[in-house]
Design a protein around this motif. Structure first.
Motif, PDB file in Angstrom:
ATOM      1  N   ASN A 188      -3.787 -10.860  -1.837  1.00  0.00           N
ATOM      2  CA  ASN A 188      -2.995 -11.444  -0.979  1.00  0.00           C
ATOM      3  C   ASN A 188      -2.552 -10.171   0.139  1.00  0.00           C
ATOM      4  N   VAL A 189      -2.501 -10.597   1.406  1.00  0.00           N
ATOM      5  CA  VAL A 189      -2.421  -9.365   2.470  1.00  0.00           C
ATOM      6  C   VAL A 189      -1.364  -8.173   2.164  1.00  0.00           C
ATOM      7  N   ASN A 212       4.943 -12.385   3.972  1.00  0.00           N
ATOM      8  CA  ASN A 212       3.968 -11.332   3.998  1.00  0.00           C
ATOM      9  C   ASN A 212       4.259 -10.279   5.266  1.00  0.00           C
ATOM     10  N   GLU A 227      -4.826 -13.764   5.985  1.00  0.00           N
ATOM     11  CA  GLU A 227      -5.611 -14.134   4.841  1.00  0.00           C
ATOM     12  C   GLU A 227      -6.507 -15.174   5.085  1.00  0.00           C
TER      13      GLU A 227
END
Length: 225
Positions: free
Chosen positions: A212-213, A96, A184
């Motif tokens: 989702n971040v 991420n 998250e």
């Protein structure tokens, strides 16, 4: 520091060759590629797959590995010159983080801050950002609350992501700005939201926990630029 995989290998070779200290191949490579690497004047080693797997800690190296100079985080002072900062609060997944760094670089963010994490190995997010982490200032800072206070004093407008925020499509963004994104699991804590100037959200068409971040970051950054 070891990085691996074809994409990151060629990105660094083409854009940051001065960082390369050693090259490892665990497969036969095209003669043209070998000549290009040889011009660097650094050691080139042919290694077996077992050694390559060990260097890559089991990751998908594709036969291409580099030892590069240790990554240097940017000094916090660079944030004063920025117009758009992305602040990550307790985001620890390197996939991420790398994706957010890549998006930030491509969409014109000036710096990314990784905050409130005990340990962060940069080789992970260098790889998952496809090398973009080498082209945008990355600041590692332990206290997001303290940093937000400092940035507010420097006339930044602080935007925190929150389910109770305003639809990002209805917000006008001007001047120096900071986007705070949380993990998250936890999101941006209320205490940090209260320090922000405006809370924003992505209005979803269907009922679901959250995006989702890294996906949320891409949408928000694009709306805010």
């Amino acid at each position: 520091m070891i990085v691996y995989g074809k994409q990151i290998f060629f990105y660094i070779l083409n854009r940051h060759s001065k960082l390369i200290k050693r090259v490892f191949f665990s497969k036969k490579v095209d003669e043209k590629i070998f000549k290009e690497v040889k011009r660097l004047g650094v050691p080139i080693q042919s290694i077996d797959n077992k050694k390559a797997q060990s260097l890559a800690h089991g990751g998908n190296h594709q036969g291409f590995l580099l030892e590069i100079e240790d990554f240097k985080y940017a000094d916090k002072k660079c944030l004063k010159e920025a117009d758009f900062i992305v602040l990550l609060y307790k985001v620890t997944d390197v996939g991420n983080i790398g994706s957010i760094i890549r998006t930030s670089y491509v969409l014109g963010v000036d710096a990314v801050v990784i905050s409130n994490v005990k340990q962060m190995k940069p080789e992970g997010f260098i790889r998952t950002s496809s090398g973009a982490a080498l082209d945008i200032p990355i600041v590692l800072y332990q206290n997001a609350y303290e940093l937000v206070n400092e940035l507010k004093m420097q006339k930044f407008v602080i935007y925190a992501t929150s389910f109770s925020g305003i639809d990002v499509r209805k917000v006008s963004f001007e001047g120096k700005k900071v986007l705070i994104l949380g993990s998250e699991g936890e999101g941006v804590p209320q205490k940090l939201c209260k320090k922000s100037d405006i809370k924003v959200k992505i209005e979803m068409e269907r009922d679901f926990d959250s995006l989702n971040v890294s996906a949320a970051a891409a949408i928000l950054i694009d709306r805010m630029r």
